[in-house]
Design an enzyme around this catalytic site. Structure first.
Site, short mmCIF file in Angstrom:
data_model
loop_
_atom_site.label_atom_id
_atom_site.label_comp_id
_atom_site.label_asym_id
_atom_site.label_seq_id
_atom_site.Cartn_x
_atom_site.Cartn_y
_atom_site.Cartn_z
N ASP A 83 0.83 -1.19 0.00
CA ASP A 83 0.00 0.00 0.00
C ASP A 83 0.87 1.25 0.00
O ASP A 83 1.61 1.51 0.95
CB ASP A 83 -0.90 -0.03 1.24
CG ASP A 83 -2.01 1.01 1.19
OD1 ASP A 83 -2.02 1.83 0.26
OD2 ASP A 83 -2.87 0.99 2.09
N HIS A 127 -0.57 4.17 -0.05
CA HIS A 127 -1.37 4.97 0.88
C HIS A 127 -1.51 6.42 0.45
O HIS A 127 -1.81 7.30 1.28
CB HIS A 127 -0.77 4.89 2.28
CG HIS A 127 -1.79 4.88 3.39
ND1 HIS A 127 -2.07 5.99 4.15
CD2 HIS A 127 -2.60 3.91 3.85
CE1 HIS A 127 -3.00 5.70 5.05
NE2 HIS A 127 -3.34 4.42 4.88
N GLU A 130 -1.01 -0.45 -4.13
CA GLU A 130 -2.30 0.19 -3.84
C GLU A 130 -2.15 1.70 -3.72
O GLU A 130 -1.24 2.20 -3.06
CB GLU A 130 -2.86 -0.38 -2.53
CG GLU A 130 -4.15 0.24 -2.10
CD GLU A 130 -4.75 -0.46 -0.90
OE1 GLU A 130 -5.56 0.18 -0.19
OE2 GLU A 130 -4.42 -1.64 -0.63
N GLU A 139 -10.18 3.41 -2.71
CA GLU A 139 -10.78 3.56 -1.39
C GLU A 139 -11.24 4.98 -1.13
O GLU A 139 -12.11 5.21 -0.28
CB GLU A 139 -9.80 3.13 -0.30
CG GLU A 139 -8.60 4.04 -0.12
CD GLU A 139 -7.59 3.48 0.86
OE1 GLU A 139 -7.44 4.05 1.95
OE2 GLU A 139 -6.95 2.47 0.53
N HIS A 164 -12.33 -2.35 -0.17
CA HIS A 164 -11.59 -1.78 0.95
C HIS A 164 -12.42 -1.95 2.22
O HIS A 164 -13.61 -1.68 2.22
CB HIS A 164 -11.36 -0.29 0.65
CG HIS A 164 -10.63 0.47 1.71
ND1 HIS A 164 -11.27 1.35 2.57
CD2 HIS A 164 -9.32 0.53 2.03
CE1 HIS A 164 -10.39 1.90 3.37
NE2 HIS A 164 -9.20 1.43 3.07
#
Length: 384
Positions: free
Chosen positions: A185, A187, A211, A237, A287
């Site tokens: 991730d 993020h 991700e 997400e 998610h």
């Protein structure tokens, strides 16, 4: 005619908001409308929607209720409104399933699978030594893991920072072997130039996906990033409707979408997003670093979605320091993981029974979770 007559909202630890909707025949449905760190704001939005549009209305026309909540306001979309709609939508589907004596997925066309693979988080906000934790997680039966790639990054950072990220992934890969999938991730902490460098550097260790390599406001950069790597790209997400996802489907740069069932309009909307994704040969991996109602809603959509790939879940995640997913369930075995999978439930509605007494007790506590504010060495704000 069965009408929506009442609702209650419960702010509970570690950082969740539960919605209880009651109808005139005594049916109860549960939803989880939450933006992590913005629970008070979402609570107000849920109250506004229910009071203005749904109280006194028949419970059955969920699609019409969704369209009413979305379109009756001049301003629409975004995390707060769509999360409020999502939790209400989950609760209405829960009621409808219970009325028909069927799981929600049966009302959406029936099951496309008997179980869905899940992955387990390792490490925390700031990734550190995660190899031992990865090995323990695999020994516990999981076949897929996810970890954060980096701490905060400068817009153009030094080679040592990239080397640190590579070293962490290499150690995890060495610890678990090549038969285990590892999601990495970014993020949204990473700028476009660093995303390209990181993706290239991580590629030898074959992540399952990278991700959110850039923030969604920079989704136009995804084709360029995709051109620099063979690693599948996942995102979504922080995207809240099928209209938000339209651009990335058309770009062809994304391989896995990750809408959140508590942020992206609930079951009604995510099922539509998943159908769009199938047309573009894109997989669904919802998610869900949230609570049991959000997870149950995800599993209902996973069950009837052919292109569902894997499901995030938050058991033992680093946010759940005071209360965990299973604590709020009367029967926690509904989320019993076996060989890295969770079975599709066959109970009516969302397939879970909330321990209402425990919810009410926990709601007496003060809950005021906010994500940390990070800063760079020069004092400027950094992405968390």
């Amino acid at each position: 005619m069965n009408q929506i007559i009442d609702y209650e909202l419960f702010e509970i630890p570690p950082r969740w908001l539960f919605l209880r909707v009651e109808t005139s025949d005594g049916s109860v449905g549960w939803g989880e409308p939450i933006v992590e760190g913005r629970s008070h704001t979402v609570r107000a939005a849920v109250e506004e929607l229910l009071n203005n549009y749904l109280i006194g209305e028949p419970v059955d026309p969920i699609e019409d209720h969704w369209q009413t909540m979305y379109r009756s306001g001049f301003y629409r979309g975004g995390p707060i409104l769509m999360s409020a709609i999502a939790g209400i939508d989950q609760a209405l589907w829960d009621i409808k399933g219970k009325q028909f004596g069927a799981p929600v997925y049966e009302l959406l066309g029936g099951a496309a699978r008997q179980r869905i693979r899940v992955y387990q988080w390792i490490g925390g906000d700031r990734p550190s030594e995660v190899a031992d934790e990865a090995k323990q997680t695999v020994e516990a039966g999981f076949s897929a893991l996810k970890m954060n790639a980096t701490e905060e990054l400068e817009r153009v950072d030094d080679p040592a920072t990239v080397e640190d990220a590579v070293d962490r992934l290499r150690k995890v890969r060495d610890a678990v072997g090549s038969s285990i999938d590892i999601g990495v991730d970014f993020h949204g902490r990473v700028t476009k130039p660093m995303a390209k460098r990181l993706a290239k550097a991580l590629e030898p260790y074959e992540p399952m996906f990278i991700e959110e390599p850039v923030l969604p406001e920079h989704n136009d950069a995804l084709p360029d990033i995709a051109a620099h790597t063979t690693i599948p790209i996942a995102t979504g997400e922080r995207m809240y409707s099928r209209w938000d996802f339209k651009e990335i489907f058309e770009s062809g740069a994304v391989d896995v979408i990750q809408p959140d069932l508590s942020h992206a309009g609930g079951i009604t909307e995510v099922k539509k997003i998943a159908g769009m994704a199938e047309a573009y040969d894109v997989a669904l991996a919802p998610h869900c670093p949230l609570g049991p109602i959000a997870l149950a809603s995800c599993v209902q959509v996973d069950a009837c979605t052919p292109n569902a790939l894997i499901q995030e879940q938050s058991l033992n995640i680093h946010y759940n320091e005071t209360t965990d997913v299973l604590d709020y369930l009367e029967d926690p075995t509904v989320f019993e993981y076996e060989d890295g999978y969770v079975s599709i439930p066959d109970s009516p509605g969302l397939g879970i029974d909330i321990d209402e007494e425990y919810v009410r007790k926990q709601a007496e506590k003060t809950v005021n979770w906010h994500n940390p504010t990070w800063r760079h060495e020069d004092g400027s704000i950094a992405e968390w």
